[in-house]
Design a protein around this motif. Structure first.
Motif, mmCIF file in Angstrom:
data_model
loop_
_atom_site.group_PDB
_atom_site.id
_atom_site.type_symbol
_atom_site.label_atom_id
_atom_site.label_comp_id
_atom_site.label_asym_id
_atom_site.label_seq_id
_atom_site.Cartn_x
_atom_site.Cartn_y
_atom_site.Cartn_z
ATOM 1 N N TRP A 215 0.827 -1.196 0.000
ATOM 2 C CA TRP A 215 0.000 0.000 0.000
ATOM 3 C C TRP A 215 0.866 1.252 0.000
ATOM 4 C CZ3 TRP A 215 -4.309 2.345 -0.984
ATOM 5 C CH2 TRP A 215 -4.650 3.538 -0.332
ATOM 6 N N GLU A 216 1.943 1.232 0.788
ATOM 7 C CA GLU A 216 2.824 2.395 0.887
ATOM 8 C C GLU A 216 3.456 2.712 -0.477
ATOM 9 O OE1 GLU A 216 1.945 0.789 4.723
ATOM 10 O OE2 GLU A 216 2.811 -0.194 2.942
ATOM 11 N N ALA A 217 3.855 1.646 -1.203
ATOM 12 C CA ALA A 217 4.452 1.848 -2.524
ATOM 13 C C ALA A 217 3.432 2.410 -3.503
ATOM 14 C CB ALA A 217 5.016 0.529 -3.043
ATOM 15 N N LEU A 218 2.199 1.941 -3.391
ATOM 16 C CA LEU A 218 1.149 2.437 -4.288
ATOM 17 C C LEU A 218 0.881 3.910 -4.044
ATOM 18 C CD1 LEU A 218 -1.959 0.844 -5.643
ATOM 19 C CD2 LEU A 218 -2.336 2.799 -4.160
ATOM 20 N N VAL A 219 0.794 4.304 -2.766
ATOM 21 C CA VAL A 219 0.532 5.698 -2.433
ATOM 22 C C VAL A 219 1.658 6.582 -2.946
ATOM 23 C CG1 VAL A 219 0.326 7.353 -0.543
ATOM 24 C CG2 VAL A 219 -0.898 5.168 -0.431
ATOM 25 N N GLU A 220 2.894 6.141 -2.731
ATOM 26 C CA GLU A 220 4.051 6.959 -3.106
ATOM 27 C C GLU A 220 4.206 7.082 -4.614
ATOM 28 O OE1 GLU A 220 8.931 7.065 -2.536
ATOM 29 O OE2 GLU A 220 7.709 5.616 -1.418
ATOM 30 N N SER A 221 4.025 5.976 -5.339
ATOM 31 C CA SER A 221 4.356 5.966 -6.764
ATOM 32 C C SER A 221 3.178 6.248 -7.690
ATOM 33 C CB SER A 221 4.966 4.603 -7.150
ATOM 34 O OG SER A 221 6.137 4.356 -6.399
ATOM 35 N N TYR A 222 1.968 5.971 -7.241
ATOM 36 C CA TYR A 222 0.834 6.045 -8.167
ATOM 37 C C TYR A 222 -0.266 7.031 -7.754
ATOM 38 C CZ TYR A 222 2.981 1.840 -10.022
ATOM 39 O OH TYR A 222 3.864 0.944 -10.563
ATOM 40 N N LEU A 223 -0.464 7.176 -6.473
ATOM 41 C CA LEU A 223 -1.555 8.046 -6.047
ATOM 42 C C LEU A 223 -1.088 9.481 -5.879
ATOM 43 C CD1 LEU A 223 -3.521 5.794 -3.521
ATOM 44 C CD2 LEU A 223 -3.606 5.860 -6.013
ATOM 45 N N GLY A 224 0.032 9.635 -5.155
ATOM 46 C CA GLY A 224 0.612 10.968 -4.985
ATOM 47 C C GLY A 224 -0.440 11.973 -4.568
ATOM 48 N N GLU A 225 -0.537 13.041 -5.352
ATOM 49 C CA GLU A 225 -1.522 14.072 -5.060
ATOM 50 C C GLU A 225 -2.812 13.888 -5.859
ATOM 51 O OE1 GLU A 225 0.265 17.829 -5.648
ATOM 52 O OE2 GLU A 225 1.777 17.583 -4.080
ATOM 53 N N LYS A 226 -2.907 12.759 -6.553
ATOM 54 C CA LYS A 226 -4.105 12.516 -7.354
ATOM 55 C C LYS A 226 -5.323 12.248 -6.480
ATOM 56 C CE LYS A 226 -1.553 10.641 -11.304
ATOM 57 N NZ LYS A 226 -1.322 9.441 -12.147
ATOM 58 N N ILE A 227 -5.098 11.598 -5.329
ATOM 59 C CA ILE A 227 -6.197 11.282 -4.422
ATOM 60 C C ILE A 227 -5.846 11.802 -3.034
ATOM 61 C CG2 ILE A 227 -7.589 9.469 -3.367
ATOM 62 C CD1 ILE A 227 -7.040 7.695 -5.713
ATOM 63 N N PRO A 228 -6.582 12.764 -2.523
ATOM 64 C CA PRO A 228 -6.329 13.226 -1.150
ATOM 65 C C PRO A 228 -6.735 12.144 -0.154
ATOM 66 C CG PRO A 228 -8.296 14.259 -2.046
ATOM 67 C CD PRO A 228 -7.671 13.503 -3.181
ATOM 68 N N LEU A 229 -5.825 11.808 0.747
ATOM 69 C CA LEU A 229 -6.079 10.743 1.724
ATOM 70 C C LEU A 229 -6.133 11.289 3.147
ATOM 71 C CD1 LEU A 229 -3.778 7.957 0.207
ATOM 72 C CD2 LEU A 229 -6.268 8.154 0.021
ATOM 73 N N THR A 230 -6.549 12.535 3.269
ATOM 74 C CA THR A 230 -6.621 13.148 4.598
ATOM 75 C C THR A 230 -7.762 12.561 5.434
ATOM 76 O OG1 THR A 230 -7.933 14.921 3.608
ATOM 77 C CG2 THR A 230 -5.569 15.317 3.863
ATOM 78 N N ASP A 231 -8.802 12.053 4.760
ATOM 79 C CA ASP A 231 -9.901 11.409 5.477
ATOM 80 C C ASP A 231 -9.506 9.960 5.753
ATOM 81 O OD1 ASP A 231 -12.230 10.132 6.335
ATOM 82 O OD2 ASP A 231 -13.533 11.263 4.992
ATOM 83 N N PRO A 232 -9.316 9.573 7.015
ATOM 84 C CA PRO A 232 -8.868 8.206 7.319
ATOM 85 C C PRO A 232 -9.864 7.144 6.849
ATOM 86 C CG PRO A 232 -9.564 9.359 9.319
ATOM 87 C CD PRO A 232 -9.502 10.382 8.233
ATOM 88 N N ARG A 233 -11.132 7.498 6.744
ATOM 89 C CA ARG A 233 -12.131 6.531 6.264
ATOM 90 C C ARG A 233 -11.912 6.220 4.789
ATOM 91 N NH1 ARG A 233 -17.360 9.872 7.930
ATOM 92 N NH2 ARG A 233 -16.110 11.359 6.722
ATOM 93 N N LYS A 234 -11.588 7.252 4.004
ATOM 94 C CA LYS A 234 -11.288 7.029 2.593
ATOM 95 C C LYS A 234 -10.005 6.228 2.443
ATOM 96 C CE LYS A 234 -11.722 10.208 -0.697
ATOM 97 N NZ LYS A 234 -11.458 11.334 -1.635
ATOM 98 N N ALA A 235 -8.984 6.581 3.212
ATOM 99 C CA ALA A 235 -7.709 5.866 3.136
ATOM 100 C C ALA A 235 -7.895 4.390 3.464
ATOM 101 C CB ALA A 235 -6.694 6.507 4.079
ATOM 102 N N ALA A 236 -8.656 4.102 4.517
ATOM 103 C CA ALA A 236 -8.882 2.705 4.910
ATOM 104 C C ALA A 236 -9.671 1.962 3.843
ATOM 105 C CB ALA A 236 -9.618 2.654 6.244
#
Length: 250
Positions: A215-236
């Motif tokens: 998951w960490e690799a996906l966030v770093e390499s593919y999601l970046g600023e494309k998807i805001p993950l400030t809402d923990p419910r969305k992130a989960a």
């Protein structure tokens, strides 16, 4: 058990806005256990926001503005509708997609009404049932399903009661092939289909390129600023979706 074939229309907005879309029409057909139509429900709903329908909605639905202006509000209509429906355990709600139940839940919350009736009942997504029946994956409209099944289309598309009637014809036609074990209950989603599709495509790329599948690799390499993950419910939710897609692909 009865089957309630539900369709709603909701108002849109021409430009992006923080104000909510709202239900403007509810239509439903009650089928008995033998799939005979035994009663119907139909009502327009006067919205709180965007009470003046924009040209797109007026053209799409054909709903006259003067009828919306004198329509009852959502609290009154939903109370009448729930009374018509009766005990939630006596019927199975049938919809074309998941948007109808979602919109009713959202409007119930907006008006600070008790949402338990709607979040507790079961519904069957006939669109998904039809796609399984046809063994295809691309979404189709009710009108396209009627055409494919050689069922004459009657009434006006995008008017709730007429759409519910047409949906009931599709339901009758493929009823023996439907798996009602796949019925659902409403569940809040904090991500949208575009965000989930981005995660799904990223999983495919990670596997093809043999990159670390975390998951960490996906966030770093593919999601970046494309998807805001400030809402923990969305992130989960997206993290769970990532692991689910990874399991399927592997």
């Amino acid at each position: 058990m009865d089957y309630i074939i539900l369709d709603i229309e909701f108002n849109g907005r021409k430009f992006a806005s923080e104000l909510p879309m709202e239900v403007i029409e509810i239509g439903a057909v009650r089928l008995d256990a033998s799939l005979n139509a035994v009663s119907e429900f139909s009502s327009l709903v006067k919205p709180v926001y965007f009470s003046k329908l924009n040209n797109f909605i007026k053209k799409k639905t054909g709903i006259p503005q003067d009828e919306i202006d004198v329509a009852p509000g959502f609290p009154s209509v939903i109370a009448d509708f729930e009374a018509w429906l009766g005990d939630a355990g006596s019927f199975l709600l049938v919809t074309w997609g998941g948007e109808d139940v979602k919109r009713i839940v959202f409007d119930t919350r907006m008006h600070k009404l008790n949402e338990t009736y709607w979040t507790g009942l079961h519904y069957f997504d006939l669109l998904k049932g039809y796609l399984r029946y046809k063994k295809v994956t691309n979404d189709v409209s009710v009108e396209a399903a009627l055409l494919d099944l050689d069922i004459p289309a009657e009434g006006s598309a995008h008017r709730a009661l007429d759409d519910a009637r047409m949906t009931s014809e599709v339901f009758r036609k493929i009823f023996p092939d439907l798996d009602f074990e796949l019925k659902q209950q409403y569940k809040d989603q904090f991500s949208n289909s575009k965000e989930r599709r981005l995660v799904k495509n990223a999983v495919r790329t990670m596997l093809a390129q043999k990159k670390p599948q975390t998951w960490e690799a996906l966030v770093e390499s593919y999601l970046g600023e494309k998807i805001p993950l400030t809402d923990p419910r969305k992130a989960a939710e997206l993290r769970d979706y990532f692991h689910s897609e990874l399991d399927k692909k592997q």
